[in-house]
Design a protein around this motif. Structure first.
Motif, PDB file in Angstrom:
ATOM      1  N   PHE A 107       0.809  -1.217   0.000  1.00 55.49           N
ATOM      2  CA  PHE A 107       0.000   0.000   0.000  1.00 55.49           C
ATOM      3  C   PHE A 107       0.847   1.275   0.000  1.00 55.49           C
ATOM      4  CE2 PHE A 107      -2.545  -3.375   1.765  1.00 55.49           C
ATOM      5  CZ  PHE A 107      -3.788  -3.177   1.199  1.00 55.49           C
ATOM      6  N   LEU A 108       2.161   1.142   0.060  1.00 53.89           N
ATOM      7  CA  LEU A 108       3.029   2.314   0.149  1.00 53.89           C
ATOM      8  C   LEU A 108       3.431   2.803  -1.242  1.00 53.89           C
ATOM      9  CD1 LEU A 108       5.352   1.250   3.106  1.00 53.89           C
ATOM     10  CD2 LEU A 108       3.144   2.434   3.167  1.00 53.89           C
ATOM     11  N   PRO A 109       3.675   4.098  -1.383  1.00 54.66           N
ATOM     12  CA  PRO A 109       4.064   4.633  -2.693  1.00 54.66           C
ATOM     13  C   PRO A 109       5.477   4.202  -3.068  1.00 54.66           C
ATOM     14  CG  PRO A 109       4.201   6.343  -1.024  1.00 54.66           C
ATOM     15  CD  PRO A 109       3.574   5.155  -0.355  1.00 54.66           C
ATOM     16  N   PRO A 110       5.747   4.038  -4.357  1.00 56.43           N
ATOM     17  CA  PRO A 110       7.088   3.634  -4.788  1.00 56.43           C
ATOM     18  C   PRO A 110       8.123   4.741  -4.631  1.00 56.43           C
ATOM     19  CG  PRO A 110       5.697   4.074  -6.685  1.00 56.43           C
ATOM     20  CD  PRO A 110       4.810   4.155  -5.483  1.00 56.43           C
ATOM     21  N   GLU A 111       7.649   5.983  -4.477  1.00 54.22           N
ATOM     22  CA  GLU A 111       8.527   7.127  -4.277  1.00 54.22           C
ATOM     23  C   GLU A 111       7.791   8.159  -3.440  1.00 54.22           C
ATOM     24  OE1 GLU A 111       9.347   8.206  -8.286  1.00 54.22           O
ATOM     25  OE2 GLU A 111       7.411   9.175  -8.595  1.00 54.22           O
ATOM     26  N   SER A 112       8.488   9.196  -3.029  1.00 52.56           N
ATOM     27  CA  SER A 112       7.881  10.222  -2.180  1.00 52.56           C
ATOM     28  C   SER A 112       6.699  10.884  -2.887  1.00 52.56           C
ATOM     29  CB  SER A 112       8.921  11.285  -1.815  1.00 52.56           C
ATOM     30  OG  SER A 112       9.960  10.719  -1.039  1.00 52.56           O
ATOM     31  N   VAL A 113       5.637  11.140  -2.121  1.00 49.25           N
ATOM     32  CA  VAL A 113       4.448  11.796  -2.666  1.00 49.25           C
ATOM     33  C   VAL A 113       4.042  12.936  -1.743  1.00 49.25           C
ATOM     34  CG1 VAL A 113       3.593   9.727  -3.823  1.00 49.25           C
ATOM     35  CG2 VAL A 113       2.887  10.205  -1.469  1.00 49.25           C
ATOM     36  N   LEU A 114       3.246  13.837  -2.283  1.00 52.20           N
ATOM     37  CA  LEU A 114       2.675  14.924  -1.508  1.00 52.20           C
ATOM     38  C   LEU A 114       1.280  14.540  -1.040  1.00 52.20           C
ATOM     39  CD1 LEU A 114       3.676  17.934  -3.805  1.00 52.20           C
ATOM     40  CD2 LEU A 114       4.856  17.141  -1.733  1.00 52.20           C
ATOM     41  N   VAL A 115       0.799  15.204  -0.011  1.00 53.35           N
ATOM     42  CA  VAL A 115      -0.570  14.984   0.447  1.00 53.35           C
ATOM     43  C   VAL A 115      -1.536  15.250  -0.708  1.00 53.35           C
ATOM     44  CG1 VAL A 115      -2.392  15.940   1.915  1.00 53.35           C
ATOM     45  CG2 VAL A 115      -0.157  15.413   2.885  1.00 53.35           C
ATOM     46  N   GLY A 116      -2.464  14.327  -0.906  1.00 53.63           N
ATOM     47  CA  GLY A 116      -3.433  14.447  -1.985  1.00 53.63           C
ATOM     48  C   GLY A 116      -3.048  13.713  -3.249  1.00 53.63           C
ATOM     49  N   GLU A 117      -1.796  13.266  -3.346  1.00 55.43           N
ATOM     50  CA  GLU A 117      -1.362  12.524  -4.532  1.00 55.43           C
ATOM     51  C   GLU A 117      -1.727  11.046  -4.399  1.00 55.43           C
ATOM     52  OE1 GLU A 117       2.387  15.070  -6.297  1.00 55.43           O
ATOM     53  OE2 GLU A 117       2.811  13.275  -5.110  1.00 55.43           O
ATOM     54  N   CYS A 118      -1.989  10.411  -5.542  1.00 54.53           N
ATOM     55  CA  CYS A 118      -2.406   9.010  -5.584  1.00 54.53           C
ATOM     56  C   CYS A 118      -1.360   8.155  -6.284  1.00 54.53           C
ATOM     57  CB  CYS A 118      -3.749   8.874  -6.310  1.00 54.53           C
ATOM     58  SG  CYS A 118      -5.112   9.757  -5.527  1.00 54.53           S
ATOM     59  N   TRP A 119      -1.362   6.870  -5.963  1.00 57.64           N
ATOM     60  CA  TRP A 119      -0.472   5.913  -6.612  1.00 57.64           C
ATOM     61  C   TRP A 119      -1.164   4.555  -6.661  1.00 57.64           C
ATOM     62  CZ3 TRP A 119       0.040   7.818  -1.724  1.00 57.64           C
ATOM     63  CH2 TRP A 119      -0.013   6.897  -0.676  1.00 57.64           C
ATOM     64  N   GLN A 120      -0.688   3.694  -7.554  1.00 48.84           N
ATOM     65  CA  GLN A 120      -1.267   2.363  -7.688  1.00 48.84           C
ATOM     66  C   GLN A 120      -0.708   1.420  -6.624  1.00 48.84           C
ATOM     67  OE1 GLN A 120      -2.211   0.741 -11.630  1.00 48.84           O
ATOM     68  NE2 GLN A 120      -1.049   2.441 -12.497  1.00 48.84           N
ATOM     69  N   LEU A 172      -6.466  -0.402  -8.328  1.00 48.59           N
ATOM     70  CA  LEU A 172      -6.173  -0.377  -6.900  1.00 48.59           C
ATOM     71  C   LEU A 172      -5.376   0.899  -6.663  1.00 48.59           C
ATOM     72  CD1 LEU A 172      -5.182  -3.331  -8.270  1.00 48.59           C
ATOM     73  CD2 LEU A 172      -5.147  -3.990  -5.876  1.00 48.59           C
ATOM     74  N   TRP A 173      -5.943   1.855  -5.953  1.00 49.79           N
ATOM     75  CA  TRP A 173      -5.310   3.153  -5.790  1.00 49.79           C
ATOM     76  C   TRP A 173      -5.287   3.572  -4.323  1.00 49.79           C
ATOM     77  CZ3 TRP A 173      -3.021   5.943  -9.708  1.00 49.79           C
ATOM     78  CH2 TRP A 173      -3.267   5.503 -11.015  1.00 49.79           C
TER      79      TRP A 173
END
Length: 235
Positions: free
Chosen positions: A44-57, A88-89
């Motif tokens: 469930f974790l992002p593959p790289e750093s994200v900002l609040v509100g950003e989505c990833w698979q 799945l997001w």
């Protein structure tokens, strides 16, 4: 880490198939409680750093393993698919130096004897202790609604219904957390739904409102008649 699973008896189906179809009548959780390595939640974790509100698979294998606790035959390539149903997001809702708060949405179905069972969606919530690198809270569930699943009985056809609980859960939500940066739950859910359905980008209004707006904006009226929801897989 121990995760508890629950499936409550189905309360309603449009054509009463939850009484006549044994697979629906006897639908129950495969494993009421199961031990997992904490590493499974890395899916469930992002593959790289994200900002609040950003989505990833989300990574599929970890999700499939968790879904097997509910039913031994999960499927992410669901049959009900008009081109925007699969996926799945996850979305980073909030964080501070101690916690990260993630919400997610998964579309999946279960192959059951004689057919298939498709929940409207699996909504979810994951809270991580960033300092200890531990899972504080995890929940994956089918939201309540008048109708919250679709089923297909091979010998009969489609069915709609309501199941009051289908859930995996572990841990406890921390109290009174002040996040450095955050968005609301509703904003996170909208960010996720935009990953699936193009129709969400349309500004839908009632017929009464359209009749007032059309002359003022000099635009034609497009009327759409629906017999089910646009924003989940329960139809």
């Amino acid at each position: 880490m121990s995760v508890k699973g629950s499936i409550a008896p189905i309360e309603y189906t449009q054509f009463n198939h939850h009484v006549e179809w044994d697979a629906l009548a006897n639908l129950q959780v495969a494993e009421p409680e199961w031990q997992y390595s904490a590493s499974i939640f890395q899916a469930f974790l992002p593959p790289e750093s994200v900002l609040v509100g950003e989505c990833w698979q989300i990574e599929k294998d970890g999700v499939l393993e968790l879904l097997r606790q509910l039913n031994p035959k999960p499927n992410l390539d669901i049959n009900i698919n008009n081109g925007d149903s699969l996926g799945l997001w996850a979305c980073l809702r909030a964080y501070n130096d101690e916690f990260a708060d993630i919400v997610f949405r998964i579309h999946a179905e279960f192959v059951i004897e004689g057919g298939r069972f498709t929940p409207s969606q699996f909504a979810g919530h994951l809270v991580i202790d960033r300092i200890k690198e531990e899972i504080i809270f995890f929940q994956m569930y089918v939201p309540n609604g008048t109708l919250n699943f679709d089923a297909y009985w091979d010998t009969v056809g489609s069915e709609l219904g309501y199941c009051p609980q289908m859930e995996l859960c572990t841990g406890t939500l921390p109290d009174h957390v002040e996040f450095t940066t955050s968005i609301t739950q509703e904003e996170a859910e909208r960010a996720l739904i935009l990953c699936f359905y193009n129709s969400v980008q349309i500004s839908w209004v009632s017929l009464e409102a359209a009749l007032e707006l059309a002359p003022a904006q000099q635009k034609p009226i497009h009327v759409v008649l629906l017999d089910g929801p646009l924003f989940d897989e329960s139809c």
